[in-house]
Design a protein around this motif. Sequence first.
Motif, PDB file in Angstrom:
ATOM      1  N   GLU A 250      -1.680 -28.320 -49.502  1.00 18.95           N
ATOM      2  CA  GLU A 250      -0.325 -27.583 -50.014  1.00 18.95           C
ATOM      3  C   GLU A 250       0.203 -26.448 -49.225  1.00 18.95           C
ATOM      4  O   GLU A 250       1.336 -26.387 -49.052  1.00 18.95           O
ATOM      5  CB  GLU A 250      -0.801 -27.088 -51.488  1.00 18.95           C
ATOM      6  CG  GLU A 250      -1.033 -28.232 -52.474  1.00 18.95           C
ATOM      7  CD  GLU A 250       0.257 -29.126 -52.718  1.00 18.95           C
ATOM      8  OE1 GLU A 250       1.152 -28.657 -53.046  1.00 18.95           O
ATOM      9  OE2 GLU A 250      -0.034 -30.389 -52.634  1.00 18.95           O
TER      10      GLU A 250
ATOM     11  N   LYS B  40      -3.022 -25.993 -57.737  1.00 23.12           N
ATOM     12  CA  LYS B  40      -3.586 -27.229 -57.533  1.00 23.12           C
ATOM     13  C   LYS B  40      -4.954 -27.346 -57.104  1.00 23.12           C
ATOM     14  O   LYS B  40      -5.910 -28.255 -57.561  1.00 23.12           O
ATOM     15  CB  LYS B  40      -2.791 -28.065 -56.606  1.00 23.12           C
ATOM     16  CG  LYS B  40      -1.175 -28.301 -57.294  1.00 23.12           C
ATOM     17  CD  LYS B  40      -0.384 -29.383 -56.248  1.00 23.12           C
ATOM     18  CE  LYS B  40      -0.767 -30.651 -56.591  1.00 23.12           C
ATOM     19  NZ  LYS B  40       0.217 -31.619 -56.048  1.00 23.12           N
TER      20      LYS B  40
ATOM     21  N   GLU C  27      -3.137 -37.930 -57.405  1.00 21.93           N
ATOM     22  CA  GLU C  27      -2.293 -37.283 -57.752  1.00 21.93           C
ATOM     23  C   GLU C  27      -1.681 -37.255 -59.236  1.00 21.93           C
ATOM     24  O   GLU C  27      -1.683 -36.188 -59.825  1.00 21.93           O
ATOM     25  CB  GLU C  27      -0.854 -37.224 -56.833  1.00 21.93           C
ATOM     26  CG  GLU C  27      -0.976 -36.812 -55.331  1.00 21.93           C
ATOM     27  CD  GLU C  27      -0.971 -35.534 -55.053  1.00 21.93           C
ATOM     28  OE1 GLU C  27      -0.646 -35.000 -56.175  1.00 21.93           O
ATOM     29  OE2 GLU C  27      -1.243 -34.872 -54.236  1.00 21.93           O
TER      30      GLU C  27
ATOM     31  N   ASP D  13      -2.066 -34.361 -61.815  1.00 29.54           N
ATOM     32  CA  ASP D  13      -0.897 -33.728 -62.558  1.00 29.54           C
ATOM     33  C   ASP D  13      -1.084 -33.815 -63.940  1.00 29.54           C
ATOM     34  O   ASP D  13      -0.845 -32.808 -64.656  1.00 29.54           O
ATOM     35  CB  ASP D  13       0.341 -34.337 -62.110  1.00 29.54           C
ATOM     36  CG  ASP D  13       0.599 -34.346 -60.694  1.00 29.54           C
ATOM     37  OD1 ASP D  13       0.376 -33.244 -60.198  1.00 29.54           O
ATOM     38  OD2 ASP D  13       1.509 -35.065 -60.126  1.00 29.54           O
TER      39      ASP D  13
END
Length: 295
Positions: free
Chosen positions: A251, A264, A284, A288
């Motif tokens: 990230e 995250k 992902e 999320d």
Amino acid sequence: MKPKITVFGEMLWDMLPSGKQPGGAPMNVAIHLKNFGMNPAFISRVGDDDLGVELMEYLTNQEFNTDYIQTGITHLTGIVKVNLTDKTEVTYKIVQPVAWDYIQTTPENILLVKDSDVFVFGTLSVRSEQSRNALFELLNEAKLKVFDVNIRPPHLDRATTEFLLQQADIVKVNEQELNTVCGWFGIQPEVETQMKFLYERFHLKLVCVTLGADGAVVLSGNGFHRQGGYVVEVQDTIGSGDSFLAMFLKEYISGSSIPQALQKACAVGALVASYSGATPKISEAELDQFITIKQ
């Protein structure tokens, strides 16, 4: 274009009560980077034995780049005996010497590191002269240097660790490792004080400290950034910190803010702890959904 990341260090089998699982902090970081959509290169070494063949097959089956993993005929593939008596405080007995103690410098991996945007390394692989010399040579070619302080007694040398801190741009430690390193300098065990000491003493860009269930904190030129932990039912914490580092790096170098990267990273570290083993594949979508539910 994706940033180029190279990881250096040990690859091995974690011998768990339930059976063996692929491991080694650098390999875990590299695998998680791959799972998170990056394409890392990994410099390491296995033996010319059944465990080495099986480890390479494991990586190949995941479409992982094995071009820079060496095979030696003298030393066996590394193994670690894992004690899971305390699931949140895993202990390790690390066999020595093994193949990853003898990583060699080659023209190919020198060019690889020169061409990489990020170079990730740890402490354990420098316990032997051969791998230590290889790492030191590669550090001369690296751009952004990320030091994962992964202390595994008795495989710890203060002078070498201090040298690696001097080389680093970004340092990631857990709270116990922070206490160990700062204790050498007589710095009292208060996390922010210790982080500020490391940041200033070694002229770092970032210091990142993982706090287990309490999340993590990062010190940058813009001050401190904190992220609380996520509550999960822990299976074991093997690889949790490695997944944290992989996600934070992915990230951060992709342009996310530090608070976004921290959120995250803490979430994926918690998710990995809810699985058994070091490298469960976290999508992902799962990540999320997990963050949304926990907010």
